[in-house]
Design a protein around this motif. Structure first.
Motif, mmCIF file in Angstrom:
data_model
loop_
_atom_site.group_PDB
_atom_site.id
_atom_site.type_symbol
_atom_site.label_atom_id
_atom_site.label_comp_id
_atom_site.label_asym_id
_atom_site.label_seq_id
_atom_site.Cartn_x
_atom_site.Cartn_y
_atom_site.Cartn_z
ATOM 1 N N ALA A 16 0.829 -1.202 0.000
ATOM 2 C CA ALA A 16 0.000 0.000 0.000
ATOM 3 C C ALA A 16 0.867 1.257 0.000
ATOM 4 C CB ALA A 16 -0.924 -0.002 1.215
ATOM 5 N N LEU A 17 1.870 1.269 0.873
ATOM 6 C CA LEU A 17 2.760 2.431 0.946
ATOM 7 C C LEU A 17 3.552 2.582 -0.353
ATOM 8 C CD1 LEU A 17 4.101 1.910 4.580
ATOM 9 C CD2 LEU A 17 2.413 3.602 3.822
ATOM 10 N N ALA B 54 5.810 7.065 6.052
ATOM 11 C CA ALA B 54 5.816 5.712 5.501
ATOM 12 C C ALA B 54 7.069 4.960 5.918
ATOM 13 C CB ALA B 54 5.701 5.759 3.979
ATOM 14 N N ALA B 55 8.218 5.642 5.925
ATOM 15 C CA ALA B 55 9.466 5.004 6.354
ATOM 16 C C ALA B 55 9.406 4.620 7.825
ATOM 17 C CB ALA B 55 10.643 5.942 6.098
ATOM 18 N N LEU C 129 11.017 1.493 -2.965
ATOM 19 C CA LEU C 129 10.925 0.753 -4.210
ATOM 20 C C LEU C 129 9.738 1.230 -5.038
ATOM 21 C CD1 LEU C 129 12.400 -1.558 -5.667
ATOM 22 C CD2 LEU C 129 10.782 -3.151 -4.615
ATOM 23 N N GLY C 130 8.694 1.731 -4.367
ATOM 24 C CA GLY C 130 7.576 2.301 -5.109
ATOM 25 C C GLY C 130 8.007 3.496 -5.926
ATOM 26 N N VAL D 93 -4.030 2.336 1.197
ATOM 27 C CA VAL D 93 -3.525 2.679 2.524
ATOM 28 C C VAL D 93 -4.613 2.461 3.573
ATOM 29 C CG1 VAL D 93 -2.755 4.599 3.980
ATOM 30 C CG2 VAL D 93 -1.746 4.269 1.721
ATOM 31 N N ARG D 94 -5.835 2.849 3.258
ATOM 32 C CA ARG D 94 -6.950 2.653 4.190
ATOM 33 C C ARG D 94 -7.145 1.183 4.519
ATOM 34 N NH1 ARG D 94 -9.886 1.416 7.385
ATOM 35 N NH2 ARG D 94 -11.948 2.212 7.986
ATOM 36 N N ARG D 95 -6.960 0.313 3.535
ATOM 37 C CA ARG D 95 -7.224 -1.106 3.726
ATOM 38 C C ARG D 95 -5.998 -1.891 4.196
ATOM 39 N NH1 ARG D 95 -10.549 -3.535 -1.259
ATOM 40 N NH2 ARG D 95 -10.596 -5.250 0.248
ATOM 41 N N GLY D 96 -4.796 -1.420 3.883
ATOM 42 C CA GLY D 96 -3.617 -2.242 4.125
ATOM 43 C C GLY D 96 -2.672 -1.808 5.226
ATOM 44 N N VAL D 97 -2.732 -0.538 5.643
ATOM 45 C CA VAL D 97 -1.800 -0.040 6.654
ATOM 46 C C VAL D 97 -2.436 -0.148 8.037
ATOM 47 C CG1 VAL D 97 -0.529 1.986 7.471
ATOM 48 C CG2 VAL D 97 -0.657 1.495 5.024
ATOM 49 N N PRO D 98 -1.736 -0.694 9.030
ATOM 50 C CA PRO D 98 -2.297 -0.779 10.377
ATOM 51 C C PRO D 98 -2.655 0.592 10.921
ATOM 52 C CG PRO D 98 -0.302 -2.107 10.196
ATOM 53 C CD PRO D 98 -0.393 -1.293 8.935
ATOM 54 N N ASP D 99 -3.704 0.639 11.749
ATOM 55 C CA ASP D 99 -4.152 1.903 12.326
ATOM 56 C C ASP D 99 -3.286 2.233 13.537
ATOM 57 O OD1 ASP D 99 -5.553 4.174 12.802
ATOM 58 O OD2 ASP D 99 -7.306 3.186 13.689
#
Length: 431
Positions: free
Chosen positions: A36-37, A141-142, A163-164, A203-209
């Motif tokens: 996601a990031l 993100a880092a 890498l993105g 990001v909403r679906r894949g990154v921890p809150d």
């Protein structure tokens, strides 16, 4: 002179701001978040670099010279320089996922608006706006990626996020450049905005809150600015990294005017630059995990050699293409400097991480400007290689100052003296 050994930071390695999240690099949560990031980084990388391959089209459409069109690159970079510290400080206490989504939404809107810019001045202003969230996004993100990785793999985790961005130069930029050449440069920014919108959803679906670090506040983040090693590390990036931008900002006219490359073949060479960035990012992050300071020094020397060689290789298609690939590998410096900033920033992690990209875009602005100055002075398109080599050597000088100050501070800590009272390290001890 002894062989150079890794030099530990004067500050303790940064504690991951979300250390309570137990995740190994191979865990599903880690990879879902990284993907996601990375898509967000892909959008930003495409938006940042595609304009460099479309300067002739922008110049023709807006009725300005190519060096003047290069100011659009500097406007975006200036937006990053301003936005990184301001947004990082103001949003220091925001939950990480919500902050990342807001930053990516702003980036999407900035690119959609850039596609509708009516003239030269408005395009510069809108590129400035689009650049505002860049540094804070990559910084946060880092931090998220590093917090999900073991301590000895932090640079590799940061490299995966980057890498993105580097992958964008391999895939996104050539596609957007092709789109811009056939449908107009505005279409390229529409594509970038669409990718950024997709990134918001991922990001909403894949990154921890994840919450912000305990006790995070604007005042605490500003404490990073009181640390000399933070400023010196930023100086290494702002100067030493500028050489890559001096060359790449004017790569299309250099390839077509000097090497005789056809316009249709330019996207393929841009893909080689992207491949170089991907390779450099992966190799550089691995090396940084093993020997951080030695990696920074070695990469600055490598940059000077590669950029200086471009002056001589740019006259023939094959050697120019190979040289463009090597110029892309200079990005290997990015993950190493990101980890160095985390190590010396103490508890002001968000601002320091964001400022890394502010420094890189100061390098972007500086490199594009100095390259344009050299070209406008009649030194030729290949003169950007000399500019790049000198900037890399300038970064190496700043690195030497940082290393010497680091040695002095550690010597002072061992003897109970202040850094000013500690004896200067011998020449052999510096490296």
């Amino acid at each position: 002179m002894r062989a150079m050994n890794p030099v530990p930071s004067t500050a303790a390695p940064a504690v991951a701001p979300h250390a309570a999240v137990p995740a190994a690099p191979r865990d599903r949560q880690f990879w879902t978040a990284i993907i996601a990031l990375g898509v967000g980084g892909f959008a930003i990388g495409t938006g940042e670099f595609v304009i460099m391959g479309l300067l002739p089209e922008v110049a023709s459409d807006l009725g300005v010279s190519i060096p003047q069109a290069g100011h659009v690159i500097s406007a975006y970079a200036l937006g990053v320089v301003v936005g990184a510290p301001v947004l990082a400080v103001l949003a220091a206490s925001w939950p990480r996922r919500a902050l990342l989504m807001a930053l990516m939404a702003l980036f999407a809107l900035g690119n959609f608006a850039s596609a509708m810019a009516p003239g030269y001045l408005s395009l510069n202003a809108l590129r400035f706006v689009a650049g505002l969230p860049h540094g804070t996004y990559f910084g946060v993100a880092a931090l998220v990626a590093a917090s999900l990785a073991p301590p000895d793999r932090r640079a590799s985790a940061v490299g995966l996020v980057m890498l993105g961005l580097t992958g964008a130069t391999l895939v996104g930029v050539p596609i957007a450049a092709w789109l811009g050449q056939h449908w107009g440069w505005r279409a390229a920014f529409v594509l970038v905005g669409a990718i950024a919108a997709v990134a918001c959803v991922l990001v909403r679906r894949g990154v921890p809150d994840l919450p912000a670090a305990h006790g995070a506040s604007p005042l605490r983040e500003l404490g990073a600015l009181a640390r000399p090693q933070v400023w010196l590390t930023l100086g290494i990036g702002a100067i030493g990294f500028g050489g890559m931008f001096a060359v790449f900002s004017y790569i299309k006219p250099t390839l077509t005017e000097v090497a005789g490359l056809s316009v249709d073949a330019v996207p393929a060479v841009l893909a080689l630059f992207g491949l170089g960035m991907v390779v450099g990012n992966l190799v550089g992050s691995r090396l940084a995990d093993k020997a951080l300071m030695r990696t920074i020094a070695g990469l600055l020397v490598w940059s000077a050699l590669v950029l200086g060689a471009f002056v001589f290789t740019a006259h023939h298609v094959l050697s120019a293409a190979a040289s463009v690939f090597l110029v892309g590998t200079v990005v290997a410096l990015a993950p190493a400097l990101q980890i160095r900033l985390m190590d010396v920033a103490g508890d002001a992690q968000t601002l320091a991480a964001a400022l890394n990209h502010s420094a890189f875009n100061m390098a972007n602005a500086l490199g594009a400007w100095l390259g344009g100055v050299a070209i406008a002075a009649g030194l030729g398109w290949t003169s950007t290689g000399w500019v790049g080599a000198l900037l890399a050597l300038g970064g190496l000088v700043v690195f030497g100052v940082a290393l010497r100050q680091d040695r002095r501070a550690r010597a002072a800590a061992a003897t109970g003296l202040t850094p000013a009272q500690a004896p200067a390290p011998s020449g052999s001890a510096v490296l």
